[in-house]
Scaffold this active site. Structure first.
Site, PDB file in Angstrom:
ATOM      1  N   HIS A  31       0.872  -1.167   0.000  1.00 23.65           N
ATOM      2  CA  HIS A  31       0.000   0.000   0.000  1.00 23.65           C
ATOM      3  C   HIS A  31       0.915   1.225   0.000  1.00 23.65           C
ATOM      4  O   HIS A  31       2.006   1.181   0.587  1.00 23.65           O
ATOM      5  CB  HIS A  31      -0.832  -0.047   1.278  1.00 23.65           C
ATOM      6  CG  HIS A  31      -1.915   0.970   1.354  1.00 23.65           C
ATOM      7  ND1 HIS A  31      -1.673   2.271   1.713  1.00 23.65           N
ATOM      8  CD2 HIS A  31      -3.239   0.879   1.143  1.00 23.65           C
ATOM      9  CE1 HIS A  31      -2.810   2.935   1.719  1.00 23.65           C
ATOM     10  NE2 HIS A  31      -3.783   2.119   1.367  1.00 23.65           N
ATOM     11  N   LYS A  62     -10.212  -0.589  10.148  1.00 24.06           N
ATOM     12  CA  LYS A  62     -10.385  -1.818   9.347  1.00 24.06           C
ATOM     13  C   LYS A  62     -10.716  -3.014  10.231  1.00 24.06           C
ATOM     14  O   LYS A  62     -10.905  -4.112   9.741  1.00 24.06           O
ATOM     15  CB  LYS A  62      -9.106  -2.111   8.564  1.00 24.06           C
ATOM     16  CG  LYS A  62      -8.803  -1.097   7.461  1.00 24.06           C
ATOM     17  CD  LYS A  62      -7.628  -1.558   6.631  1.00 24.06           C
ATOM     18  CE  LYS A  62      -6.925  -0.418   5.935  1.00 24.06           C
ATOM     19  NZ  LYS A  62      -7.621   0.019   4.728  1.00 24.06           N
ATOM     20  N   CYS A 111      -4.662   2.320  -3.885  1.00 20.67           N
ATOM     21  CA  CYS A 111      -3.472   2.892  -3.222  1.00 20.67           C
ATOM     22  C   CYS A 111      -2.262   1.982  -3.357  1.00 20.67           C
ATOM     23  O   CYS A 111      -1.470   1.845  -2.421  1.00 20.67           O
ATOM     24  CB  CYS A 111      -3.720   3.162  -1.733  1.00 20.67           C
ATOM     25  SG  CYS A 111      -5.074   4.266  -1.420  1.00 20.67           S
ATOM     26  N   ASP A 116       3.630  -4.339   8.033  1.00 20.06           N
ATOM     27  CA  ASP A 116       2.362  -3.636   7.880  1.00 20.06           C
ATOM     28  C   ASP A 116       1.248  -4.669   8.039  1.00 20.06           C
ATOM     29  O   ASP A 116       1.000  -5.462   7.135  1.00 20.06           O
ATOM     30  CB  ASP A 116       2.295  -2.954   6.504  1.00 20.06           C
ATOM     31  CG  ASP A 116       0.944  -2.302   6.266  1.00 20.06           C
ATOM     32  OD1 ASP A 116       0.078  -2.347   7.161  1.00 20.06           O
ATOM     33  OD2 ASP A 116       0.757  -1.743   5.160  1.00 20.06           O
ATOM     34  N   GLN A 150      -4.021  -5.265   7.147  1.00 22.23           N
ATOM     35  CA  GLN A 150      -5.011  -6.243   6.687  1.00 22.23           C
ATOM     36  C   GLN A 150      -4.936  -7.532   7.505  1.00 22.23           C
ATOM     37  O   GLN A 150      -5.935  -8.227   7.665  1.00 22.23           O
ATOM     38  CB  GLN A 150      -4.798  -6.570   5.195  1.00 22.23           C
ATOM     39  CG  GLN A 150      -4.997  -5.397   4.255  1.00 22.23           C
ATOM     40  CD  GLN A 150      -6.445  -4.928   4.165  1.00 22.23           C
ATOM     41  OE1 GLN A 150      -7.384  -5.647   4.494  1.00 22.23           O
ATOM     42  NE2 GLN A 150      -6.635  -3.706   3.723  1.00 22.23           N
TER      43      GLN A 150
END
Ligand SMILES: Cc1ncc(COP(=O)(O)O)c(C=O)c1O
Lengths: 419, 131
Positions: free
Chosen positions: A134, A237, A376, A211, A214
């Site tokens: 991202h 999220k 993104c 990261d 998700q």
């Protein structure tokens, strides 16, 4: 590959109807159709428990934190710091001191790129990222490289949508200072072999930022087992509100790092010439924090824990397998990303002859919300050799029969376009 | 299924008029990019005297942006450069003749942006955001 033949459209590891009753927004009717919300990779909907926690804070306990000695301020501080402890337990951090609240994942990553990067990365050093990131886990590193004269290196993506670990091996060297990569792609859904990537980075003495924006909402994380140095994720999220994100870091590293933003709350003593820094985690939380949002995230973590991350992951896997199967059967569809057993609940695709924006507009007319565009992740979209894709992404409250509604709407769009 | 995808829109997007590249002489060439959706559009014009005598465009985009450029290209041929400068957002929306939701307005206006920036010879042409 997981077998999809046994999936029925009614049975599930989760009691989806009961879960749906907790999400008021899912009752909405959009353009005359019941909403089918399939943009969970962008943001999730919020359960009543989260909405109520925020409401309750403003109605009953609102005061600034870490300041007043009066009752309200104590209550607010207790609720905010209690939320931090909930998050710490949720990710199995050794201590709440390793859990820094930020505005979102993007700010968490920038914090590391500025504070850690500024002190530890110099000319001739190398930073490794991947072609699947991202923008929020790419641009901060690009800026760091530009500021310091370090070089950015990229782990490429294979034709099946996975990270090319053979190339990764050749990129690693004693010059590698940090490896920043995603635990799960927001476009392809790829769940990356994080432990392997982390071990190899550590073998050359590099640090690792994962990261997990998700990964955490859909699979959860045990930061001690994972072994990364930094983990970033974002509240909105994972059923929480916007305006709150998390940076987890190894305590020793956080202790060593200079602060990121300066201001109130992050200091211990302030003099004309110098100041000293507050203890962790507040050293990295300058200014009045997102109090209500932090409390909301605490409620979200309680909700996810009560449902069970294993069950959520299993449910999404079943839905995703079914979606892949139905899309394949429809014809004229290009699917991107790895096989079902290597991905989370994300399906990026294109329909031959229909631009993804037109597709998303047409699905919206049937109440089906999907994303269209570059997500993104422009380097990845370029790699796929397309200009945009459509994307459906699932969460705990999606019913398997919503996949049918979605695919039927796709079919109808194909009729309109004559493709 | 959708008020936006009427027959004339589909016709123009699937069989765009004036699609391709213009042989020399090309008087004005302009590329526009919409970073939100990745749409890219190049428009080329030949101006003889002060009249636009030929237009070609190429690139990729959604049905709305392609249909808008196709219709706009037809409308431009035979107009003077000054007349092209007068073309407004409303003119373009009239040509399209469909309800355009706010999020899709950018798609529709990409073509006009390219044309206006081209004829005015400015780096970027922005329709007043408040309109
Ligand atoms: C993989 C990944 N990383 C980072 C982000 C950024 O999250 P936020 O915008 O909340 O900082 C997202 C969300 O769009 C994402 O999907």
């Amino acid at each position: 590959m997981t077998s999809t033949a046994t999936i029925s459209t009614t049975s599930s590891v989760l009691d989806v109807e009961r879960i749906r009753a907790d999400f008021p927004l899912l009752q909405r009717v959009v353009n005359g159709y019941p909403l089918v919300y399939l943009d969970n990779a962008a943001t999730s909907q919020k359960p009543t428990a989260v909405i109520r926690a925020i409401d309750d804070y403003y109605q009953m306990h609102n005061a600034n934190v870490h300041r007043g000695v009066y009752t309200l301020s104590e209550e607010a501080t207790e609720a905010y710091e209690g939320a931090r402890r909930k998050v710490a337990r949720f990710i199995n951090a050794r201590s709440y001191r390793e859990v820094i609240f930020t505005r979102n994942a993007t700010e968490a990553i920038n914090l590391v790129a500025y504070a850690w990067g500024g002190a530890n990365v110099g000319k001739g050093d190398e930073i490794i990222v991947t072609d699947m990131e991202h923008h929020s886990n790419f641009v901060p590193w690009q800026l760091l490289a530009q500021r310091t004269g370090a070089t950015l290196r990229f782990i490429p993506v294979t034709p099946t949508g996975q990270l090319d670990l053979a190339v990764y091996n050749t990129l690693l060297s004693p010059r590698t200072r940090i490896v920043a990569f995603t635990g799960m792609s927001n476009v392809l859904g790829t769940i990356t072999p994080a432990s392997e990537i982390i071990e190899r980075a550590h073998a050359v003495g590099a640090r690792v930022l994962l990261d997990a924006s998700q990964l955490v909402p859909h699979k959860g994380i045990d930061v001690q087992v994972m072994g990364a140095d930094f983990v970033a994720f974002t509240g909105h999220k994972m059923l929480g509100p916007t305006g709150i994100g998390v940076l987890w870091g190894q305590r020793a590293l956080l202790e060593e790092m200079p602060p990121f933003l300066g201001g109130g709350d992050m200091i211990k003593e302030v003099y004309h010439a110098t100041s000293t820094w507050n203890e962790l985690p507040w050293k990295f939380e300058a200014g009045t924090p997102s109090i209500a949002e932090g409390i909301g995230l605490g409620a979200a973590v309680d909700y996810l824990t009560a449902v069970g991350m294993d069950k959520i992951h299993a449910h999404e896997r079943a839905i995703t397998s079914y979606a892949l199967e139905r899309l394949n059967a429809l014809g004229g569809i290009t699917l991107y990303g790895p096989p079902a057993d290597r991905r989370g609940g994300v399906v990026a695709f294109n329909v031959e002859g229909i631009h993804p924006h037109d597709l998303a507009s047409m699905l919206d007319q049937r109440g089906v919300a999907v994303r269209a565009g570059q997500h993104c992740a422009q380097p990845l979209i370029d790699h796929l050799g397309v200009t945009a894709t459509a994307r459906a992404s699932f969460y705990l409250y999606n019913r398997i029969d919503e996949v049918d509604t979605f695919v039927d709407a796709l079919d109808a769009a194909k009729q309109v376009f004559g493709v | 299924m959708d008020a936006m995808y009427r027959e004339h829109i589909l016709d123009h997007s699937q069989n765009p008029r004036n699609y391709g590249t213009l042989d020399e002489p090309v008087t004005i060439r302009r590329e526009e990019y919409n970073p939100l959706c990745g749409d890219r559009l190049t428009v080329e014009m030949r101006v003889e005297g002060d009249t636009v005598t030929a237009v070609r465009f190429h690139g990729h985009g959604c049905a709305i942006s392609q249909a808008a450029m196709s219709m706009l290209s037809e409308a431009m041929v035979g107009k003077t450069v000054d007349e092209v400068k007068q073309l407004s957002k409303e003119d373009l929306l009239d040509m399209l003749g469909i309800p355009i939701s706010p999020v899709r307005l950018k798609c529709a206006l990409l073509s006009l942006k390219a044309v206006k920036a081209g004829v005015y010879g400015v780096p970027e042409w922005a329709e007043d955001e408040d309109e």
